[in-house]
Write a protein that holds these residues in place. Structure first.
Motif, PDB file in Angstrom:
ATOM      1  N   ALA A  39       6.620   1.306  -0.323  1.00 15.75           N
ATOM      2  CA  ALA A  39       6.132   2.387   0.542  1.00 15.75           C
ATOM      3  C   ALA A  39       6.817   2.317   1.901  1.00 15.75           C
ATOM      4  CB  ALA A  39       4.614   2.284   0.698  1.00 15.75           C
ATOM      5  N   THR A  40       6.886   1.120   2.441  1.00 15.98           N
ATOM      6  CA  THR A  40       7.564   0.948   3.728  1.00 15.98           C
ATOM      7  C   THR A  40       9.047   1.308   3.599  1.00 15.98           C
ATOM      8  OG1 THR A  40       6.017  -0.740   4.452  1.00 15.98           O
ATOM      9  CG2 THR A  40       8.164  -0.725   5.525  1.00 15.98           C
ATOM     10  N   GLY A  72      -4.392  -6.939  -5.586  1.00 17.04           N
ATOM     11  CA  GLY A  72      -3.780  -8.173  -5.069  1.00 17.04           C
ATOM     12  C   GLY A  72      -2.274  -8.194  -5.192  1.00 17.04           C
ATOM     13  N   VAL A 118      -3.299   6.260  -2.512  1.00 10.36           N
ATOM     14  CA  VAL A 118      -2.520   5.153  -3.090  1.00 10.36           C
ATOM     15  C   VAL A 118      -3.161   3.829  -2.701  1.00 10.36           C
ATOM     16  CG1 VAL A 118      -0.323   3.907  -2.959  1.00 10.36           C
ATOM     17  CG2 VAL A 118      -0.335   6.417  -3.004  1.00 10.36           C
ATOM     18  N   TYR A 119      -3.456   3.735  -1.422  1.00  4.46           N
ATOM     19  CA  TYR A 119      -4.038   2.507  -0.875  1.00  4.46           C
ATOM     20  C   TYR A 119      -5.373   2.204  -1.569  1.00  4.46           C
ATOM     21  CZ  TYR A 119      -5.515  -0.543   3.033  1.00  4.46           C
ATOM     22  OH  TYR A 119      -5.961  -1.565   3.812  1.00  4.46           O
ATOM     23  N   GLU A 120      -6.201   3.233  -1.728  1.00  2.86           N
ATOM     24  CA  GLU A 120      -7.500   3.034  -2.393  1.00  2.86           C
ATOM     25  C   GLU A 120      -7.325   2.609  -3.854  1.00  2.86           C
ATOM     26  OE1 GLU A 120     -10.282   6.529  -0.841  1.00  2.86           O
ATOM     27  OE2 GLU A 120     -11.321   5.015  -2.019  1.00  2.86           O
ATOM     28  N   GLY A 139      -7.175  -8.175  -1.583  1.00  4.12           N
ATOM     29  CA  GLY A 139      -8.138  -7.828  -2.622  1.00  4.12           C
ATOM     30  C   GLY A 139      -9.388  -7.141  -2.090  1.00  4.12           C
ATOM     31  N   ASN A 199      -9.806  -5.446   1.218  1.00  4.71           N
ATOM     32  CA  ASN A 199      -8.908  -4.324   1.291  1.00  4.71           C
ATOM     33  C   ASN A 199      -9.606  -3.003   0.947  1.00  4.71           C
ATOM     34  OD1 ASN A 199      -6.369  -3.570   1.845  1.00  4.71           O
ATOM     35  ND2 ASN A 199      -5.515  -4.136  -0.137  1.00  4.71           N
ATOM     36  N   VAL A 200     -10.537  -3.071   0.018  1.00  5.78           N
ATOM     37  CA  VAL A 200     -11.210  -1.863  -0.452  1.00  5.78           C
ATOM     38  C   VAL A 200     -11.940  -1.171   0.703  1.00  5.78           C
ATOM     39  CG1 VAL A 200     -12.956  -0.953  -2.032  1.00  5.78           C
ATOM     40  CG2 VAL A 200     -11.397  -2.764  -2.802  1.00  5.78           C
ATOM     41  N   MET A 235      -4.866   1.062  -5.215  1.00  6.91           N
ATOM     42  CA  MET A 235      -4.239  -0.249  -5.377  1.00  6.91           C
ATOM     43  C   MET A 235      -4.999  -1.385  -4.698  1.00  6.91           C
ATOM     44  SD  MET A 235      -1.709   0.085  -7.426  1.00  6.91           S
ATOM     45  CE  MET A 235      -0.669  -1.378  -7.226  1.00  6.91           C
ATOM     46  N   ALA A 236      -5.957  -1.053  -3.836  1.00  7.46           N
ATOM     47  CA  ALA A 236      -6.645  -2.097  -3.057  1.00  7.46           C
ATOM     48  C   ALA A 236      -7.124  -3.280  -3.893  1.00  7.46           C
ATOM     49  CB  ALA A 236      -7.797  -1.485  -2.259  1.00  7.46           C
ATOM     50  N   PRO A 237      -7.661  -3.042  -5.084  1.00 13.51           N
ATOM     51  CA  PRO A 237      -8.182  -4.202  -5.825  1.00 13.51           C
ATOM     52  C   PRO A 237      -7.108  -5.037  -6.532  1.00 13.51           C
ATOM     53  CG  PRO A 237      -9.195  -2.107  -6.556  1.00 13.51           C
ATOM     54  CD  PRO A 237      -7.974  -1.779  -5.774  1.00 13.51           C
ATOM     55  N   ASN A 260       0.030  -5.266  -5.745  1.00 12.66           N
ATOM     56  CA  ASN A 260      -0.041  -4.382  -4.613  1.00 12.66           C
ATOM     57  C   ASN A 260       1.091  -4.615  -3.612  1.00 12.66           C
ATOM     58  OD1 ASN A 260      -1.452  -2.359  -3.497  1.00 12.66           O
ATOM     59  ND2 ASN A 260      -3.054  -3.632  -2.623  1.00 12.66           N
ATOM     60  N   VAL A 261       1.494  -5.870  -3.483  1.00 15.92           N
ATOM     61  CA  VAL A 261       2.519  -6.225  -2.494  1.00 15.92           C
ATOM     62  C   VAL A 261       3.829  -5.489  -2.796  1.00 15.92           C
ATOM     63  CG1 VAL A 261       3.870  -8.116  -1.520  1.00 15.92           C
ATOM     64  CG2 VAL A 261       1.433  -8.439  -2.020  1.00 15.92           C
ATOM     65  N   TYR A 309      -0.865  -1.109   4.894  1.00 17.03           N
ATOM     66  CA  TYR A 309      -0.892  -1.372   3.459  1.00 17.03           C
ATOM     67  C   TYR A 309      -0.233  -2.729   3.161  1.00 17.03           C
ATOM     68  CZ  TYR A 309      -0.110  -0.018  -1.487  1.00 17.03           C
ATOM     69  OH  TYR A 309      -0.062   0.048  -2.852  1.00 17.03           O
ATOM     70  N   GLU A 310       0.921  -2.959   3.783  1.00 19.71           N
ATOM     71  CA  GLU A 310       1.608  -4.236   3.578  1.00 19.71           C
ATOM     72  C   GLU A 310       0.780  -5.419   4.074  1.00 19.71           C
ATOM     73  OE1 GLU A 310       6.155  -3.402   4.592  1.00 19.71           O
ATOM     74  OE2 GLU A 310       5.775  -5.369   3.703  1.00 19.71           O
ATOM     75  N   LEU A 355       4.275  -2.623  -4.307  1.00 24.15           N
ATOM     76  CA  LEU A 355       4.183  -1.194  -3.995  1.00 24.15           C
ATOM     77  C   LEU A 355       4.119  -0.967  -2.487  1.00 24.15           C
ATOM     78  CD1 LEU A 355       4.195   1.637  -5.078  1.00 24.15           C
ATOM     79  CD2 LEU A 355       1.720   1.508  -5.370  1.00 24.15           C
ATOM     80  N   ALA A 356       3.430  -1.859  -1.788  1.00 25.58           N
ATOM     81  CA  ALA A 356       3.343  -1.728  -0.327  1.00 25.58           C
ATOM     82  C   ALA A 356       4.736  -1.826   0.294  1.00 25.58           C
ATOM     83  CB  ALA A 356       2.424  -2.800   0.248  1.00 25.58           C
ATOM     84  N   ARG A 357       5.541  -2.761  -0.208  1.00 23.00           N
ATOM     85  CA  ARG A 357       6.910  -2.898   0.325  1.00 23.00           C
ATOM     86  C   ARG A 357       7.733  -1.664   0.014  1.00 23.00           C
ATOM     87  NH1 ARG A 357       7.691  -8.977  -1.243  1.00 23.00           N
ATOM     88  NH2 ARG A 357       6.510  -9.881   0.484  1.00 23.00           N
ATOM     89  N   ALA A 366      -9.375   0.538   2.879  1.00 24.07           N
ATOM     90  CA  ALA A 366      -8.771   1.680   2.185  1.00 24.07           C
ATOM     91  C   ALA A 366      -9.715   2.881   2.226  1.00 24.07           C
ATOM     92  CB  ALA A 366      -8.444   1.305   0.737  1.00 24.07           C
ATOM     93  N   ALA A 421      -2.246  -5.816   1.610  1.00 26.90           N
ATOM     94  CA  ALA A 421      -2.017  -5.883   0.162  1.00 26.90           C
ATOM     95  C   ALA A 421      -2.535  -7.175  -0.480  1.00 26.90           C
ATOM     96  CB  ALA A 421      -0.540  -5.675  -0.162  1.00 26.90           C
ATOM     97  N   THR A 467       1.987   2.486   6.259  1.00 25.95           N
ATOM     98  CA  THR A 467       2.488   1.570   5.231  1.00 25.95           C
ATOM     99  C   THR A 467       2.454   0.124   5.733  1.00 25.95           C
ATOM    100  OG1 THR A 467       4.855   1.765   5.771  1.00 25.95           O
ATOM    101  CG2 THR A 467       3.967   3.364   4.199  1.00 25.95           C
TER     102      THR A 467
END
Lengths: 313, 313
Positions: free
Chosen positions: B143-144, B133, B125-127, A133, A136-137, B129-131, B136-137, A126-127, B139-141, A140, A130, A123
């Motif tokens: 997740a942590t 931006g 999840v990461y894949e 953009g 990131n792909v 949400m990767a696009p 995403n932040v 991920y953080e 959800l990343a928080r 991921a 994030a 995670t």
């Protein structure tokens, strides 16, 4: 000559500053309010490790004209954290008790907290990523590939089908995909075009393949103290390059004592064949860089590639 | 009244289509080339589950004027996958053998593959949400936070310090943070302003807290068949709302047989106090929506909030 020396000194300072920023980013994102997660993360991170993936990202970025190490440091940290997350979980599944010359997270904190620490490092990746953009792909996808490779490996061992083909597919997913993501992201961060990005991505992929083959050889030939991690794991589990490269591969013979299998492999030419394969991968990777303009960073990428097959741990 | 009926029908079709798109996105991103990962993911996903988090995201999006369910479906799927990843790992640590009325991934595929399936769902999840931006932040928080909450819980149990304060901090991290991310992302996707986004985020957080309190009550009072998962887990491990709400909390008394603890809790007023707390949280959450314009989606958010405390599984 003066120019080359100056350029070399400038690269050294770029990489030095960049790697320091990577450490800083990793410390900062893992500075959890939860003691166990913070302590276990810092335990594994402060043990060092080779940092080859962030170095690859920074050098790829630099070789294509990037000059802002701060901009590249967070993605480089994310790549290293992804790798670190996977080794923490590997040590649960493989019962690894030594990692980077220290007791593994699993050995010190137990399975429950090791599982959660690995999740936490995921995670953290991920953080960190994030806000990025598009870049990131790539990471991921590599993350998914990494988990797929580990799973294929566990399946192949369980089914007794650890063939040469399975081995190559496994290491391309579990190791080479992340190396590729590192060099590809480095190139993209520098604003490289599609062609340059592909050159760097292919370079990273090939040396990732070579890296894993050498890793598997070291698992057999190196002692645990030099290696800094539990050795003989592959053979004990009926997997790895040696099992795949045997003439009668696919029959893992896991019942054999580890030392007996080791001796047999060391006496035959299995190890030599594996080394030769890694050598070819590195030479091809280096040849692929021909199309890039010469620079101190390119020279250092080449040195990194040869370092992959010359290392002893 | 005709208008209200039409608006209600339109909302039903929006949510129906949206949830179908969520299922489709989850199936698609977990359609791995690796059999075990694909099969284990589909096993846990096709078992259903309440889908309350994606529903919350879609309703929040709709309540603030969003009308493109396809746009909101991937983030909604990511939120549900994050939750699913965490339950797969929970079932390893808690030895849960039943989940969503089926054998858990852990029970069917074993620990190694359950660990890797959980990792795979995280990377999915990461894949997904990767696009995205900025969205995403959030959800990343979350997740942590989720991993931090699980870790705090395990630490509190281990140290015998499962106090009321610890409990509230734990459930805010492990559950309410993800509910908040769901409603917050829904609002942001609809282009909400800071004030509206905060209203929805707070709403999600409060009903997430209530949801977990009710979950912990059900762990004590419901039988396993109604619940669809291994029950009595909290008491068995010396944690959960009942342990936290006892008069002498902090002393988990894990040595007591589960049934004896259950009986004592059911006889006292611990459960009633916990229910009252959940009720207050939901009422506050609903009151917070006053500032929003009335709509069919807002009415459904209110119904969802009350549903959290009225459910039996």
């Amino acid at each position: 000559m003066v120019g080359a020396t100056a350029s070399r000194a400038s690269l050294d300072s770029f990489i030095g500053d960049g790697l320091e920023a990577v450490e800083q980013a990793m410390r900062s994102v893992t500075n959890s309010q939860v003691d166990v997660l913070r302590d276990a993360s810092q335990h594994i991170l402060s043990a060092g490790g080779k940092r080859i993936r962030p170095r690859l990202l920074l050098l790829s970025y630099r070789a294509l004209g990037g000059d802002n190490f701060d901009y590249a440091a967070k993605p480089a940290a994310a790549v290293e954290l992804m790798h670190t997350a996977s080794v923490v979980h590997d040590d649960i599944n493989d019962h690894g008790v030594v990692r980077r010359g220290r007791p593994s997270v699993n050995a010190l904190w137990g399975r429950t907290f090791a599982l959660l620490t690995g999740d936490f490092l995921f995670t953290a990746v991920y953080e960190l990523m994030a806000p990025y953009g598009d870049f990131n792909v790539a990471l991921a996808r590599a993350a998914t590939a990494l988990v797929e490779g580990e799973t294929l490996q566990a399946s192949a061992v369980k089914n007794g089908r650890f063939t040469r083909e399975a081995y190559l597919r496994i290491i391309s997913l579990k190791t080479a995909a992340l190396f590729r993501a590192a060099s590809e992201i480095g190139a993209k961060l520098a604003g490289a075009n599609i062609n340059e990005t592909k050159i760097l991505a292919d370079f990273g992929f090939s040396i990732g393949m070579a890296f894993q083959i050498v890793d598997d050889i070291l698992d057999i030939v190196a002692d645990e103290i030099t290696l800094g991690k539990t050795s003989g794991v592959d053979i004990g589990q009926g997997r790895g390059v040696a099992v795949a490269m045997q003439d009668h591969n696919g029959s893992a013979r896991v019942a054999d004592p580890v030392e007996a299998i080791k001796r047999r492999l060391l006496e035959g030419d299995t190890i030599d064949k594996a080394r030769a394969r890694a050598q070819v991968l590195v030479e091809n990777a280096v040849a692929g860089l021909d199309a890039l303009e010469d620079s101190a960073a390119k020279a250092e990428l080449i040195a990194l590639a040869y370092g992959v097959i010359q290392r002893e741990r």
